[in-house]
Design a protein around this motif. Sequence first.
Motif, PDB file in Angstrom:
ATOM      1  N   CYS A   1       0.861  -1.129  -0.152  1.00  0.00           N
ATOM      2  CA  CYS A   1      -0.106  -0.147   0.143  1.00  0.00           C
ATOM      3  C   CYS A   1       0.943   1.313   0.039  1.00  0.00           C
ATOM      4  CB  CYS A   1      -1.052   0.091   1.260  1.00  0.00           C
ATOM      5  SG  CYS A   1      -2.177  -1.445   1.243  1.00  0.00           S
TER       6      CYS A   1
ATOM      7  N   GLY B   1       2.220  -6.472   7.349  1.00  0.00           N
ATOM      8  CA  GLY B   1       2.070  -7.793   6.595  1.00  0.00           C
ATOM      9  C   GLY B   1       0.487  -8.408   6.670  1.00  0.00           C
ATOM     10  N   THR B   2       0.578  -9.288   5.819  1.00  0.00           N
ATOM     11  CA  THR B   2      -1.006  -9.885   5.764  1.00  0.00           C
ATOM     12  C   THR B   2      -0.886 -11.367   6.153  1.00  0.00           C
ATOM     13  OG1 THR B   2      -1.473  -8.322   4.108  1.00  0.00           O
ATOM     14  CG2 THR B   2      -2.945 -10.199   4.373  1.00  0.00           C
TER      15      THR B   2
ATOM     16  N   ASN C   1      -6.746  -9.139   5.356  1.00  0.00           N
ATOM     17  CA  ASN C   1      -6.814  -8.165   4.317  1.00  0.00           C
ATOM     18  C   ASN C   1      -8.237  -8.725   3.485  1.00  0.00           C
ATOM     19  OD1 ASN C   1      -6.978  -7.256   1.451  1.00  0.00           O
ATOM     20  ND2 ASN C   1      -5.164  -6.101   2.153  1.00  0.00           N
TER      21      ASN C   1
HETATM   22  S1  SF4 Z   1       0.576  -4.619   6.048  1.00  0.00           S
HETATM   23 FE1  SF4 Z   1      -1.527  -3.983   5.585  1.00  0.00          FE
HETATM   24  S2  SF4 Z   1      -1.243  -1.704   5.229  1.00  0.00           S
HETATM   25 FE2  SF4 Z   1       0.700  -2.252   5.078  1.00  0.00          FE
HETATM   26  S3  SF4 Z   1       1.037  -2.922   2.682  1.00  0.00           S
HETATM   27 FE3  SF4 Z   1       0.481  -4.703   3.705  1.00  0.00          FE
HETATM   28  S4  SF4 Z   1      -1.867  -4.739   3.193  1.00  0.00           S
HETATM   29 FE4  SF4 Z   1      -0.881  -2.549   3.157  1.00  0.00          FE
END
Ligand code: SF4
Length: 410
Positions: free
Chosen positions: A23, A66-67, A99
């Motif tokens: 993002c 992260g995700t 996410n």
């Molecule tokens: S951690 Fe969440 S906010 Fe950060 S880049 Fe990954 S998806 Fe986007």
Amino acid sequence: MLNPCGPRVSSLYVHVPFCAQKCAYCAFYSEASSGDLINRYVAALGREMEQVARDLQPQTVFFGGGTPSLLNLRQWEEIFCALERSKLLGAEEFTVECNPATVSLDKARLLRAHGVNRISMGVQSLDEALLDRLGRVHTRAMVFKSFDTLRQAGFENVNLDLMFAIPGQTMAAWRQTLAEALALGSEHLSCYEVIYEEDTPLFTQLQAGEFAVDEDSACAMYEELVACACAAGLRQYEVANFARDSRGAKGVLASWSNANRDDHHFTTPPLHPSIPLLACQHNINYWRGGSFHGLGPSATSYVRGVRTKNWSNTQLYCEQLEQGKRPVESREELPLLARAGETAAFGLRMVSGWPFGEFKRMTGHDLREEWAADMDSLVQRGWAARSPERFRLTSEGLRFADAAAELFLR
Ligand code: SF4
Ligand SMILES: C[S@@+](CC[C@H](N)C(=O)[O-])C[C@H]1O[C@@H](n2cnc3c(N)ncnc32)[C@H](O)[C@@H]1O
């Protein structure tokens, strides 16, 4: 740092350093990555769990990133096996960050079946144009669909993350997102003002003069947030955090607060009545200066006054663990007063502030002695209130909590 003789640490954070795409505003350590590296990470994480397991008896577990929801079913199964092998399952509160683009019913059911009982979903906005502006990988429709999927899988404790003061966001757009998010009826809401982190595309655009920061509008949006969240039955318990009360959660909190004694000097205090029942216990432990182990690339641990940080490089993290080494990049032992200052500063982010007796019990220092002048200056500015029992920030002070907290660092 490990202390097999004393009480074990009751809080575990696991960093999952992968995202579908990065993002525009985000500086958390994460990258879009191949399946091979993710598999290698999952195996390395299992080894790191074994290294710290004997110092852990988790009452709260938080998989963040992260995700974490990017991991597939097989990778999650392997993680649960590793947690079980290291006897790290059974926490009272087990949160996984998701996410909306990576939630499926199968995955949600698998998580729920293995004891995950809280989901934190990154929504940020429900305005398509702003989601695009932020570089989010999901649409607004995916948010609603994923929320339904989580409910269908049996999750009764869901947090939604929103962001405000996004470049180009009008008050009308913020009100609309807030109203729609609140209408979902989640148990918890976290709302963050955009932070312009160095080395992010949004920061570069700001530096290039593509837009300006409007502080007045950010303040108005924060006030709107507090008013709308409270009107919707959520209670604010920290600068950016709101939660519901629920009878069903009573037993969880009672056992957590009794069990969460991980340190002779810094025991976690009993919850204050102003803390809602579905507040995030894992984060409360951070704000109260409690110990926690952090696993995964870039993760920080804070255990009995010693702060360590893992390598922010997934390859290197895996290599170290494959060679049987700790993946730690740095270690810092804080002097007691510095530790107490940080604890004071973090704790002031909470609406309940610091009861003087509790702070002294936890840190060995007295706010009324070491920080008397700082407290006076905040009270004079209208940012804080002091009673014979406690010191806390006012609603105006909470808006400027970072500046207020800085006064307490030593
Ligand atoms: S951690 Fe969440 S906010 Fe950060 S880049 Fe990954 S998806 Fe986007
Ligand atoms: C680590 S992210 C995890 C959520 C998940 N990765 C997602 O984005 O869907 C945690 C939250 O931090 C917030 N956040 C991240 N970077 C931020 C920034 N620069 N300013 C304000 N909030 C931020 C976002 O609300 C995000 O949902």
